[in-house]
Design a protein around this motif. Structure first.
Motif, short mmCIF file in Angstrom:
data_model
loop_
_atom_site.label_atom_id
_atom_site.label_comp_id
_atom_site.label_asym_id
_atom_site.label_seq_id
_atom_site.Cartn_x
_atom_site.Cartn_y
_atom_site.Cartn_z
N SER A 1 0.83 -1.21 0.00
CA SER A 1 0.00 0.00 0.00
C SER A 1 0.86 1.26 0.00
N TYR A 2 1.95 1.27 0.76
CA TYR A 2 2.84 2.44 0.76
C TYR A 2 3.56 2.58 -0.57
N GLY A 3 3.85 1.45 -1.21
CA GLY A 3 4.50 1.48 -2.52
C GLY A 3 3.60 2.07 -3.60
N ILE A 4 2.31 2.13 -3.34
CA ILE A 4 1.36 2.74 -4.27
C ILE A 4 1.00 4.15 -3.81
N ILE A 5 0.68 4.30 -2.52
CA ILE A 5 0.17 5.57 -2.01
C ILE A 5 1.24 6.67 -2.01
N TRP A 6 2.46 6.35 -1.64
CA TRP A 6 3.49 7.40 -1.58
C TRP A 6 3.80 7.99 -2.96
N VAL B 1 -5.88 10.68 14.44
CA VAL B 1 -5.84 9.51 13.55
C VAL B 1 -5.36 8.28 14.31
N ALA B 2 -4.35 8.47 15.16
CA ALA B 2 -3.80 7.35 15.93
C ALA B 2 -4.83 6.80 16.91
N MET B 3 -5.60 7.68 17.54
CA MET B 3 -6.64 7.21 18.47
C MET B 3 -7.66 6.34 17.74
N ILE B 4 -8.08 6.78 16.57
CA ILE B 4 -9.02 5.98 15.77
C ILE B 4 -8.39 4.65 15.41
N ASN B 5 -7.12 4.69 14.98
CA ASN B 5 -6.42 3.48 14.57
C ASN B 5 -6.31 2.49 15.72
N PHE B 6 -5.93 2.97 16.89
CA PHE B 6 -5.72 2.07 18.02
C PHE B 6 -7.02 1.61 18.67
N CYS B 7 -8.07 2.43 18.60
CA CYS B 7 -9.34 2.07 19.26
C CYS B 7 -10.27 1.26 18.36
N LEU B 8 -10.32 1.59 17.09
CA LEU B 8 -11.38 1.05 16.23
C LEU B 8 -10.92 0.08 15.15
N ILE B 9 -9.66 0.13 14.78
CA ILE B 9 -9.18 -0.68 13.66
C ILE B 9 -8.54 -1.96 14.18
N PRO B 10 -8.92 -3.13 13.62
CA PRO B 10 -8.28 -4.39 14.04
C PRO B 10 -6.77 -4.34 13.78
N GLU B 11 -6.01 -4.98 14.65
CA GLU B 11 -4.55 -4.92 14.59
C GLU B 11 -3.99 -5.28 13.21
N LYS B 12 -4.57 -6.29 12.57
CA LYS B 12 -4.04 -6.74 11.27
C LYS B 12 -4.24 -5.71 10.18
N ASN B 13 -5.15 -4.74 10.39
CA ASN B 13 -5.43 -3.73 9.36
C ASN B 13 -4.88 -2.35 9.70
N ARG B 14 -4.10 -2.25 10.76
CA ARG B 14 -3.64 -0.93 11.20
C ARG B 14 -2.66 -0.27 10.22
N VAL B 15 -1.71 -1.03 9.70
CA VAL B 15 -0.76 -0.43 8.75
C VAL B 15 -1.47 0.00 7.47
N PRO B 16 -2.33 -0.83 6.86
CA PRO B 16 -3.06 -0.34 5.68
C PRO B 16 -3.96 0.87 5.97
N PHE B 17 -4.61 0.90 7.15
CA PHE B 17 -5.45 2.05 7.50
C PHE B 17 -4.61 3.33 7.55
N ILE B 18 -3.47 3.24 8.23
CA ILE B 18 -2.60 4.41 8.34
C ILE B 18 -2.08 4.81 6.96
N SER B 19 -1.82 3.83 6.10
CA SER B 19 -1.31 4.18 4.77
C SER B 19 -2.35 4.95 3.96
N VAL B 20 -3.62 4.59 4.11
CA VAL B 20 -4.68 5.34 3.41
C VAL B 20 -4.78 6.74 3.99
N CYS B 21 -4.76 6.85 5.31
CA CYS B 21 -4.80 8.17 5.95
C CYS B 21 -3.59 9.02 5.56
N SER B 22 -2.50 8.37 5.28
CA SER B 22 -1.28 9.11 4.99
C SER B 22 -1.23 9.67 3.58
#
Length: 197
Positions: free
Chosen positions: A23-28, A144-165
């Protein structure tokens, strides 16, 4: 479904860092492309897109940012397990004072080296651009981090952050290609305006 695509899906499930790298290889590079478009670059003009700049963003985002972010998120989940607000607040606080400064310094330094700038030029860029960038990041990323840590499942945290980024990386691309003297000048003007207010 082909054998290749099945293997990719299995690998992405087994190694979440690979999903982040993809995802970072595409989004960046897309962020660099968007920032260049705002800069006035066009396909059909004399001022054409800098595809090497996009490639540098893709390489850096995929091979450096995604693995370091994955490592940070893994460590944070071990130190403060769970999705409670308290755990999220601890993760967010420590991310803001540890990973975020590390990531911003690494970005300016690493991207400068990828541009074949000297060590001293890379250090000068970090010195001029770190604080202005950190101030903006510290006002956005904790939410963004609070949403990521509270609401997003652990396995999807890096892709979620990559979209936000995506938007954040457009800002980083803008800051990266600002002349370092202009960054200092804008910071001094803002400081002067605050002091005179």
């Amino acid at each position: 479904m082909s054998v290749f695509s099945k293997n990719v899906i299995v690998a992405f499930k087994k190694y979440p860092v690979l999903r982040g790298m993809a995802s970072y290889g595409i989004i960046w590079p897309i962020s660099s492309f968007i920032q260049q478009t705002f800069e006035g670059k066009r396909f059909d003009s004399d001022d054409k897109y800098d595809w090497l700049r996009c490639a540098r963003f893709g390489l850096y985002g995929s091979c450096y940012v995604a693995p370091t972010l994955y490592t940070w998120l893994t460590i944070a989940s071990i130190m403060w397990p769970g999705n409670t607000i308290k755990a999220a607040a601890f993760k967010t606080f420590f991310e803001t004072i540890t990973y975020t400064p590390f990531a911003m310094c690494s970005f300016y330094f690493g991207m400068s080296l990828l541009e074949l700038k000297t060590f001293n030029e890379a250090v000068a860029e970090v010195n001029s651009k770190f604080w202005p960038t950190y101030k903006v990041g510290a006002s956005i990323w904790p939410a963004v981090a609070m949403i990521n840590f509270c609401l997003i499942p652990e396995k999807n945290r890096v892709p979620f952050i990559s979209v936000c980024s995506l938007i954040w990386t457009c800002f980083l691309a803008y800051m990266k290609h600002l002349d370092k003297d202009n960054v200092a000048l804008h910071s001094e003007k803002r400081s002067g305006q605050l002091l005179s207010a």
